[in-house]
Scaffold this motif. Structure first.
Motif, PDB file in Angstrom:
ATOM      1  N   ASN A 262      -6.308  -7.065 -10.906  1.00  0.00           N
ATOM      2  CA  ASN A 262      -6.017  -6.632  -9.541  1.00  0.00           C
ATOM      3  C   ASN A 262      -6.466  -5.194  -9.295  1.00  0.00           C
ATOM      4  N   GLU A 263      -6.220  -4.330 -10.265  1.00  0.00           N
ATOM      5  CA  GLU A 263      -6.620  -2.929 -10.116  1.00  0.00           C
ATOM      6  C   GLU A 263      -8.135  -2.804 -10.063  1.00  0.00           C
ATOM      7  N   ALA A 264      -8.851  -3.600 -10.877  1.00  0.00           N
ATOM      8  CA  ALA A 264     -10.314  -3.579 -10.853  1.00  0.00           C
ATOM      9  C   ALA A 264     -10.838  -4.095  -9.515  1.00  0.00           C
ATOM     10  N   HIS A 265     -10.182  -5.122  -8.974  1.00  0.00           N
ATOM     11  CA  HIS A 265     -10.581  -5.673  -7.673  1.00  0.00           C
ATOM     12  C   HIS A 265     -10.428  -4.632  -6.577  1.00  0.00           C
ATOM     13  N   ARG A 266      -9.300  -3.926  -6.537  1.00  0.00           N
ATOM     14  CA  ARG A 266      -9.084  -2.922  -5.506  1.00  0.00           C
ATOM     15  C   ARG A 266     -10.048  -1.754  -5.658  1.00  0.00           C
ATOM     16  N   ALA A 267     -10.336  -1.362  -6.902  1.00  0.00           N
ATOM     17  CA  ALA A 267     -11.266  -0.257  -7.133  1.00  0.00           C
ATOM     18  C   ALA A 267     -12.674  -0.638  -6.658  1.00  0.00           C
ATOM     19  N   ALA A 268     -13.102  -1.869  -6.966  1.00  0.00           N
ATOM     20  CA  ALA A 268     -14.444  -2.308  -6.573  1.00  0.00           C
ATOM     21  C   ALA A 268     -14.563  -2.475  -5.058  1.00  0.00           C
ATOM     22  N   SER A 269     -13.445  -2.806  -4.403  1.00  0.00           N
ATOM     23  CA  SER A 269     -13.463  -3.056  -2.956  1.00  0.00           C
ATOM     24  C   SER A 269     -13.073  -1.834  -2.143  1.00  0.00           C
ATOM     25  N   GLY A 270     -12.696  -0.746  -2.843  1.00  0.00           N
ATOM     26  CA  GLY A 270     -12.264   0.456  -2.140  1.00  0.00           C
ATOM     27  C   GLY A 270     -10.960   0.285  -1.401  1.00  0.00           C
ATOM     28  N   LEU A 271     -10.047  -0.523  -1.970  1.00  0.00           N
ATOM     29  CA  LEU A 271      -8.772  -0.821  -1.316  1.00  0.00           C
ATOM     30  C   LEU A 271      -7.629  -0.058  -1.975  1.00  0.00           C
ATOM     31  N   PRO A 272      -6.656   0.407  -1.199  1.00  0.00           N
ATOM     32  CA  PRO A 272      -5.454   1.009  -1.789  1.00  0.00           C
ATOM     33  C   PRO A 272      -4.523  -0.081  -2.301  1.00  0.00           C
ATOM     34  N   HIS A 273      -3.474   0.307  -3.007  1.00  0.00           N
ATOM     35  CA  HIS A 273      -2.478  -0.665  -3.463  1.00  0.00           C
ATOM     36  C   HIS A 273      -1.495  -0.906  -2.329  1.00  0.00           C
ATOM     37  N   ARG A 274      -1.708  -1.989  -1.604  1.00  0.00           N
ATOM     38  CA  ARG A 274      -0.830  -2.380  -0.507  1.00  0.00           C
ATOM     39  C   ARG A 274      -0.523  -3.861  -0.610  1.00  0.00           C
ATOM     40  N   TYR A 275       0.632  -4.229  -0.107  1.00  0.00           N
ATOM     41  CA  TYR A 275       1.049  -5.638  -0.119  1.00  0.00           C
ATOM     42  C   TYR A 275       0.491  -6.294   1.122  1.00  0.00           C
ATOM     43  N   GLU A 276      -0.838  -6.509   1.139  1.00  0.00           N
ATOM     44  CA  GLU A 276      -1.529  -7.024   2.310  1.00  0.00           C
ATOM     45  C   GLU A 276      -2.562  -8.062   1.895  1.00  0.00           C
ATOM     46  N   VAL A 325       8.443  -7.866   3.595  1.00  0.00           N
ATOM     47  CA  VAL A 325       9.403  -8.371   4.580  1.00  0.00           C
ATOM     48  C   VAL A 325       8.720  -9.381   5.497  1.00  0.00           C
ATOM     49  N   ARG A 326       7.504  -9.077   5.941  1.00  0.00           N
ATOM     50  CA  ARG A 326       6.799 -10.003   6.823  1.00  0.00           C
ATOM     51  C   ARG A 326       6.527 -11.329   6.118  1.00  0.00           C
ATOM     52  N   GLU A 327       6.152 -11.258   4.842  1.00  0.00           N
ATOM     53  CA  GLU A 327       5.927 -12.486   4.083  1.00  0.00           C
ATOM     54  C   GLU A 327       7.219 -13.281   3.956  1.00  0.00           C
ATOM     55  N   ALA A 328       8.324 -12.585   3.720  1.00  0.00           N
ATOM     56  CA  ALA A 328       9.624 -13.251   3.599  1.00  0.00           C
ATOM     57  C   ALA A 328      10.013 -13.932   4.908  1.00  0.00           C
ATOM     58  N   VAL A 329       9.772 -13.264   6.033  1.00  0.00           N
ATOM     59  CA  VAL A 329      10.092 -13.845   7.341  1.00  0.00           C
ATOM     60  C   VAL A 329       9.307 -15.136   7.546  1.00  0.00           C
ATOM     61  N   GLU A 330       8.010 -15.115   7.216  1.00  0.00           N
ATOM     62  CA  GLU A 330       7.186 -16.308   7.383  1.00  0.00           C
ATOM     63  C   GLU A 330       7.726 -17.465   6.544  1.00  0.00           C
ATOM     64  N   LYS A 331       8.121 -17.182   5.303  1.00  0.00           N
ATOM     65  CA  LYS A 331       8.627 -18.236   4.421  1.00  0.00           C
ATOM     66  C   LYS A 331       9.949 -18.800   4.942  1.00  0.00           C
ATOM     67  N   VAL A 363      16.465  -5.147   8.992  1.00  0.00           N
ATOM     68  CA  VAL A 363      16.899  -5.847  10.212  1.00  0.00           C
ATOM     69  C   VAL A 363      16.153  -5.301  11.429  1.00  0.00           C
ATOM     70  N   LYS A 364      16.022  -3.991  11.495  1.00  0.00           N
ATOM     71  CA  LYS A 364      15.311  -3.371  12.621  1.00  0.00           C
ATOM     72  C   LYS A 364      13.854  -3.797  12.640  1.00  0.00           C
ATOM     73  N   TYR A 365      13.244  -3.837  11.464  1.00  0.00           N
ATOM     74  CA  TYR A 365      11.830  -4.212  11.388  1.00  0.00           C
ATOM     75  C   TYR A 365      11.625  -5.664  11.807  1.00  0.00           C
ATOM     76  N   VAL A 366      12.530  -6.553  11.383  1.00  0.00           N
ATOM     77  CA  VAL A 366      12.429  -7.961  11.776  1.00  0.00           C
ATOM     78  C   VAL A 366      12.578  -8.097  13.285  1.00  0.00           C
ATOM     79  N   ASP A 367      13.479  -7.347  13.864  1.00  0.00           N
ATOM     80  CA  ASP A 367      13.638  -7.379  15.324  1.00  0.00           C
ATOM     81  C   ASP A 367      12.375  -6.886  16.026  1.00  0.00           C
ATOM     82  N   GLU A 368      11.706  -5.883  15.444  1.00  0.00           N
ATOM     83  CA  GLU A 368      10.464  -5.383  16.030  1.00  0.00           C
ATOM     84  C   GLU A 368       9.368  -6.447  15.940  1.00  0.00           C
ATOM     85  N   LEU A 369       9.348  -7.184  14.860  1.00  0.00           N
ATOM     86  CA  LEU A 369       8.393  -8.280  14.742  1.00  0.00           C
ATOM     87  C   LEU A 369       8.641  -9.313  15.830  1.00  0.00           C
TER      88      LEU A 369
END
Length: 533
Positions: A262-276, A325-331, A363-369
């Motif tokens: 995963n770290e090699a993939h992000r380095a090669a793609s120029g991506l930060p470590h994010r849950y996205e 949190v967004r992934e959890a809401v979808e599930k 809770v606030k974030y889910v309400d904003e979604l």
């Protein structure tokens, strides 16, 4: 979507609490099989099978998380009571292998009767369980469900049913038991009850980046007695003879190796470590502990994830935590649970300490979604209009007239994939109206637009189909180019190579308007510039 602050135990279908014509002891029988309380065994009534039009099922579903969550007890098919109810065993909930999350020490598996083990790849997508059932006359049917539902359906978070049929290379909506796809042939064996897959790929985006559009990756099979055997895939490790120390060592080794990938993939793609989306190249492994017969012990599977996916650093409520949190809401929504503190904590694996610190922000974030990306139906005026037809049929003329008459329409001239940025920019606006004009002559082209719109929760998705034979379209384009009347338009050649198919409502459209003449074009135009529509 509504955030329910009551800590209710479970959720039934919309008809929970309604009386159904069943003997009073049937629910208790189902609860005993599911090993759940009477309340957690909830009824479903006249559930239409989307893969077998005309069929409807009645029975009970387990709402208790664990090894039997989502299991079905089917009592009636097409209003006829079965002589013997059919049990459809659901997909067990994956559990962590640790004794606690502070030390991350592995459990001791030496005293559970394990004879061998498998470390399988953990595909990152949506779980799809394909099962069989019979009606009272003995006719055999194949269908599909997700973890918490009776049937797999399309919804605001994805075109799950449509993509499943596509992955199986089925043209229609029927999953026939007569000559099924080769992938499903094992279901014809009397001993087999279901096959469980992960629906994943570029068209079903989650965290992991894949190099294929969509596929059903086999996970395991379930037999009629509820026992489970893992699927055999070339990149799996095992089955290997059980040794407790070796299991622990290999689990730690694959965790370290997957983290490095995963770290090699992000380095090669120029991506930060994010849950996205696409920020990972692997999600981890699944540990299957097997008995002497090669069956899963106690229907319990363990998730072995690398630390960059597994660890939740609750130091601050940053973008990584928001992604989880967004992934959890979808599930939670996909599994038809109530969206409340209990269900979110279960999906996020949060203890009382973490929830006590960040629960209010979650809770606030889910309400904003709920009020932002997915506005209420009352306030959601967003629209997507998909134009479908060959060059020369009137697609671009219609789009030009539409935007001239109503400047609020935004033109998307490209494929759904190419226009993701444009969709993201505008669909956050609750009054946005977009028209897709790149011909979209095939079902695949149109469904890609529907899929992207549903990810944003767009409720109004319509189609205008411009009927024209391909021969006429080719002559029109050839003549126009020979005379130099107009420049070559983007997407023309690609559209002419395709065999056009007539749009269907089941592709995800609310309404379809057919245009065969200039007069009908003007009539259709009036529909979409009218403020009353």
């Amino acid at each position: 979507m509504e955030f329910d602050r009551e800590d209710s135990r479970s959720r039934g279908d919309s008809d929970e609490g309604e009386e159904i014509d069943l003997p009073s002891d049937v629910r208790g029988q189902a609860a005993r099989i599911f090993r759940c309380s009477y309340k957690q065994c909830t009824p479903f009534r006249d559930k239409a099978d989307p893969f077998n039009p005309g069929n409807k099922l009645c029975g009970y579903i387990s709402r208790k998380d664990g090894s039997m969550g989502g299991s079905l007890y089917v009592t009636h098919v097409n209003d006829e009571r079965l002589d013997q109810p059919t049990v459809i065993y659901g997909t067990p909930k994956l559990v962590y292998p640790y004794t606690d999350f502070d030390s991350l020490a592995y459990q001791d598996f030496s005293d559970i009767g394990c004879c061998s083990f498998v470390l399988a790849n953990k595909w990152n997508g949506t779980n799809v369980l394909i099962f069989k059932y019979r009606d009272r006359a003995g006719n055999l049917y194949l269908s599909a469900k997700s973890k918490g539902s009776v049937f797999l359906v399309n919804g605001p978070f994805g075109q799950f049913a449509t993509l499943t049929l596509r992955a199986l290379q089925l043209d229609g909506d029927v999953m026939s038991a007569s000559g099924p796809p080769g992938q499903l042939e094992p279901l014809l064996l009397p001993s087999m009850q279901s096959m469980t897959f992960e629906l994943c790929g570029q068209l079903e985006r989650h965290l992991v980046q894949y190099d294929f559009e969509v596929a059903l990756k086999p996970l395991f099979v379930t037999y009629a007695d509820g026992s489970i055997a893992p699927a055999r895939n070339s990149d799996d490790l095992g089955p290997l003879p059980f040794n407790n120390d070796q299991v622990r060592r290999m689990c730690r080794e694959v965790q370290a190796a997957d983290l490095a990938r995963n770290e090699a993939h992000r380095a090669a793609s120029g991506l930060p470590h994010r849950y996205e989306h696409d920020h990972f190249i692997v999600e981890g492994r699944v540990l299957y502990l097997l008995d002497a017969a090669g069956r899963l012990i106690k229907r319990t599977m363990h998730k072995i994830k690398p630390t960059d996916i597994e660890e939740v650093h609750w130091a601050s409520f940053d973008s990584t935590i928001q992604g989880r949190v967004r992934e959890a809401v979808e599930k939670v929504v996909l599994r038809e649970k109530k969206l409340n503190e209990k269900s979110l904590r279960e999906e996020l694996d949060m203890g009382p300490k973490e929830w006590g610190r960040f629960g209010r922000e979650i809770v606030k974030y889910v309400d904003e979604l709920r009020t932002g990306q997915l506005p209420s139906k009352i306030h959601d005026h967003r629209r997507l209009l998909v134009l479908s037809g060959y060059p020369g049929s009137g697609v671009r003329e219609f789009a030009a007239a539409l935007t001239a008459a109503d400047g609020s329409w935004i033109v998307a001239d490209g494929s759904a994939h190419d226009c993701r940025g444009l969709l993201e920019k505008h669909l956050a606006d609750q009054s946005a109206k977009m028209v897709a004009i790149r011909y979209n002559v095939t079902r695949r082209h149109r469904e890609a637009w529907v899929e992207e719109a549903l990810k944003w929760g767009v409720l109004s998705i319509d189609c205008v189909y411009f009927e024209m034979p391909v021969g006429d379209a080719k002559r029109f384009v050839r003549q126009r180019r020979e005379t130099g009347d107009a420049p070559k338009m983007p997407g023309e050649d690609e559209a002419l190579k395709c065999t056009a198919t007539r749009p269907l409502v089941r592709e995800g459209f609310n309404e379809i308007t057919v245009v065969k003449s200039p007069a009908e074009l003007q009539t259709a135009l009036a529909l979409f510039v009218s403020e009353t529509r």
